[in-house]
Motif scaffolding. Sequence first.
Motif, PDB file in Angstrom:
ATOM      1  N   LEU A   1       1.168   7.168  -6.695  1.00 42.61           N
ATOM      2  CA  LEU A   1       0.018   8.051  -6.949  1.00 42.61           C
ATOM      3  C   LEU A   1       0.327   9.507  -6.632  1.00 42.61           C
ATOM      4  N   GLN A   2       1.446   9.738  -5.972  1.00 39.51           N
ATOM      5  CA  GLN A   2       1.820  11.119  -5.660  1.00 39.51           C
ATOM      6  C   GLN A   2       2.107  11.926  -6.917  1.00 39.51           C
ATOM      7  N   HIS A   3       2.510  11.255  -7.984  1.00 41.03           N
ATOM      8  CA  HIS A   3       2.804  11.972  -9.231  1.00 41.03           C
ATOM      9  C   HIS A   3       1.537  12.429  -9.931  1.00 41.03           C
ATOM     10  N   GLY A   4       0.410  11.854  -9.537  1.00 44.15           N
ATOM     11  CA  GLY A   4      -0.855  12.155 -10.195  1.00 44.15           C
ATOM     12  C   GLY A   4      -1.684  10.899 -10.321  1.00 44.15           C
ATOM     13  N   PRO A   5      -2.946  11.012 -10.686  1.00 49.28           N
ATOM     14  CA  PRO A   5      -3.854   9.866 -10.753  1.00 49.28           C
ATOM     15  C   PRO A   5      -3.382   8.830 -11.769  1.00 49.28           C
ATOM     16  N   LEU A   6      -3.613   7.593 -11.413  1.00 51.83           N
ATOM     17  CA  LEU A   6      -3.302   6.483 -12.323  1.00 51.83           C
ATOM     18  C   LEU A   6      -4.391   5.440 -12.189  1.00 51.83           C
TER      19      LEU A   6
ATOM     20  N   LEU B   1      -9.347   2.585  -1.104  1.00 49.80           N
ATOM     21  CA  LEU B   1     -10.595   3.343  -1.243  1.00 49.80           C
ATOM     22  C   LEU B   1     -11.357   3.349   0.071  1.00 49.80           C
ATOM     23  N   LEU B   2     -11.450   2.167   0.658  1.00 52.65           N
ATOM     24  CA  LEU B   2     -12.213   1.999   1.898  1.00 52.65           C
ATOM     25  C   LEU B   2     -11.658   2.862   3.020  1.00 52.65           C
ATOM     26  N   LYS B   3     -10.348   2.969   3.059  1.00 49.71           N
ATOM     27  CA  LYS B   3      -9.707   3.756   4.111  1.00 49.71           C
ATOM     28  C   LYS B   3      -9.735   5.245   3.793  1.00 49.71           C
ATOM     29  N   GLY B   4     -10.125   5.568   2.568  1.00 53.90           N
ATOM     30  CA  GLY B   4     -10.188   6.971   2.194  1.00 53.90           C
ATOM     31  C   GLY B   4      -8.835   7.566   1.840  1.00 53.90           C
ATOM     32  N   TRP B   5      -7.875   6.738   1.485  1.00 49.56           N
ATOM     33  CA  TRP B   5      -6.539   7.228   1.130  1.00 49.56           C
ATOM     34  C   TRP B   5      -6.489   7.679  -0.328  1.00 49.56           C
ATOM     35  N   ALA B   6      -7.446   7.221  -1.098  1.00 48.31           N
ATOM     36  CA  ALA B   6      -7.560   7.672  -2.484  1.00 48.31           C
ATOM     37  C   ALA B   6      -9.025   7.620  -2.883  1.00 48.31           C
ATOM     38  N   GLU B   7      -9.342   8.390  -3.929  1.00 57.58           N
ATOM     39  CA  GLU B   7     -10.689   8.334  -4.486  1.00 57.58           C
ATOM     40  C   GLU B   7     -10.611   7.735  -5.876  1.00 57.58           C
ATOM     41  N   GLY B   8     -11.611   6.948  -6.221  1.00 56.82           N
ATOM     42  CA  GLY B   8     -11.614   6.293  -7.521  1.00 56.82           C
ATOM     43  C   GLY B   8     -12.630   6.947  -8.440  1.00 56.82           C
ATOM     44  N   GLU B   9     -12.246   7.092  -9.694  1.00 55.65           N
ATOM     45  CA  GLU B   9     -13.173   7.658 -10.665  1.00 55.65           C
ATOM     46  C   GLU B   9     -13.039   6.909 -11.977  1.00 55.65           C
TER      47      GLU B   9
ATOM     48  N   ILE C   1       0.828  -1.202   0.000  1.00 55.27           N
ATOM     49  CA  ILE C   1       0.000   0.000   0.000  1.00 55.27           C
ATOM     50  C   ILE C   1       0.864   1.255   0.000  1.00 55.27           C
ATOM     51  N   MET C   2       1.952   1.208   0.730  1.00 56.02           N
ATOM     52  CA  MET C   2       2.876   2.340   0.718  1.00 56.02           C
ATOM     53  C   MET C   2       3.385   2.624  -0.695  1.00 56.02           C
ATOM     54  N   LEU C   3       3.751   1.584  -1.402  1.00 61.39           N
ATOM     55  CA  LEU C   3       4.279   1.766  -2.756  1.00 61.39           C
ATOM     56  C   LEU C   3       3.219   2.303  -3.707  1.00 61.39           C
ATOM     57  N   ILE C   4       2.010   1.796  -3.566  1.00 64.72           N
ATOM     58  CA  ILE C   4       0.921   2.281  -4.418  1.00 64.72           C
ATOM     59  C   ILE C   4       0.669   3.767  -4.166  1.00 64.72           C
ATOM     60  N   LEU C   5       0.555   4.135  -2.896  1.00 64.82           N
ATOM     61  CA  LEU C   5       0.309   5.537  -2.577  1.00 64.82           C
ATOM     62  C   LEU C   5       1.456   6.414  -3.092  1.00 64.82           C
TER      63      LEU C   5
ATOM     64  N   GLN D   1      -6.985   8.713  -7.222  1.00 63.53           N
ATOM     65  CA  GLN D   1      -6.349   9.987  -6.889  1.00 63.53           C
ATOM     66  C   GLN D   1      -6.163  10.081  -5.387  1.00 63.53           C
ATOM     67  N   LEU D   2      -4.941  10.417  -4.990  1.00 59.92           N
ATOM     68  CA  LEU D   2      -4.604  10.539  -3.576  1.00 59.92           C
ATOM     69  C   LEU D   2      -5.453  11.615  -2.892  1.00 59.92           C
ATOM     70  N   THR D   3      -5.874  11.330  -1.669  1.00 60.47           N
ATOM     71  CA  THR D   3      -6.559  12.327  -0.848  1.00 60.47           C
ATOM     72  C   THR D   3      -5.557  12.907   0.147  1.00 60.47           C
ATOM     73  N   PRO D   4      -5.902  13.986   0.809  1.00 59.53           N
ATOM     74  CA  PRO D   4      -5.032  14.512   1.875  1.00 59.53           C
ATOM     75  C   PRO D   4      -4.757  13.460   2.940  1.00 59.53           C
ATOM     76  N   ALA D   5      -5.787  12.703   3.307  1.00 63.39           N
ATOM     77  CA  ALA D   5      -5.582  11.632   4.284  1.00 63.39           C
ATOM     78  C   ALA D   5      -4.574  10.611   3.764  1.00 63.39           C
ATOM     79  N   GLY D   6      -4.633  10.345   2.465  1.00 57.70           N
ATOM     80  CA  GLY D   6      -3.699   9.408   1.850  1.00 57.70           C
ATOM     81  C   GLY D   6      -2.271   9.920   1.910  1.00 57.70           C
ATOM     82  N   ARG D   7      -2.111  11.201   1.641  1.00 57.49           N
ATOM     83  CA  ARG D   7      -0.781  11.815   1.723  1.00 57.49           C
ATOM     84  C   ARG D   7      -0.212  11.695   3.131  1.00 57.49           C
ATOM     85  N   LYS D   8      -1.077  11.974   4.079  1.00 54.93           N
ATOM     86  CA  LYS D   8      -0.637  11.914   5.476  1.00 54.93           C
ATOM     87  C   LYS D   8      -0.260  10.482   5.867  1.00 54.93           C
ATOM     88  N   HIS D   9      -1.113   9.546   5.469  1.00 56.15           N
ATOM     89  CA  HIS D   9      -0.825   8.152   5.783  1.00 56.15           C
ATOM     90  C   HIS D   9       0.468   7.699   5.129  1.00 56.15           C
TER      91      HIS D   9
END
Lengths: 112, 112
Positions: free
Chosen positions: B21-26, B58-66, B14-18, B80-88
């Motif tokens: 995603l810091q570079h932008g949505p994928l 998604l469930l943890k709210g670390w990213a949003e899916g579209e 999960i750390m690697l995925i997040l 797409q990373l959320t602020p909570a995701g960045r913090k985590h």
Amino acid sequence: MPEDSLGVPPGTLIMLILRVLQHGPLHGYAIAQRIHALSAAVLQIEEGSLYPALQKILLKGWAEGEWGVSETNRKVRFYQLTPAGRKHLATEVADYDRVTQAIQSILRPARS
Amino acid sequence: MPEDSLGVPPGTLIMLILRVLQHGPLHGYAIAQRIHALSAAVLQIEEGSLYPALQKILLKGWAEGEWGVSETNRKVRFYQLTPAGRKHLATEVADYDRVTQAIQSILRPARS
DNA sequence: TTGACAGGCATAGCGTAACTAGGTATAGAT
DNA sequence: ATCTATACCTAGTTACGCTATGCCTGTCAA
């Protein structure tokens, strides 16, 4: 578990045990203490992790166990690395380094 | 799995995925490709690991899916990373570094 | 035009490995 | 006497990545 100590990452426990045994034979309890101390108290091995891991190490032939008496006068089992254990340790460390490097290249790429 | 690629160590996926995603949505598939490429083909994420991990994210709210359409014209889900995701991510990286340092101090102690 | 292949998402069940919680026992200190 | 630290062990749980599988759709070659 003390809140500022962490368990070892899955897959690294046996490598760490074999590594501290390179200095010479140790008994189980002392192995856990050594890892705790060498890691500046960051890593903490629970007994429920330690002894099953030692069983596996004996079973795989990576160390031999011998009952004796500790410096504190208790009946303990001393573990001594075998040549097979040394060899296994080397490949485990090599694999670990390879993966760790790869993770670093994602966490901190040369050009962000 | 190709024999010279390895799975990621448990606890790091999960750390690697997040991180990527810091570079932008994928979208999911692209995330796996990115990790593979950035790691010089050392790390390989199987789909059976990837999608459950994304569900958890998604469930943890670390990213949003579209849902959208990929560059290859396929229906895909962009994360797409959320602020909570960045913090985590920040705390996960900090913990990872701490443990990695500790392991290094056992594998390669200052004075052997 | 049709069939293979790559891209893409998803889940059920499995295996591995560390942890929690519990048990046993003894030396030394209070 | 009893408490604490030392010391070993095991059963059951949990976390998490993987295997295997299924489904769908563009693209391209035969």
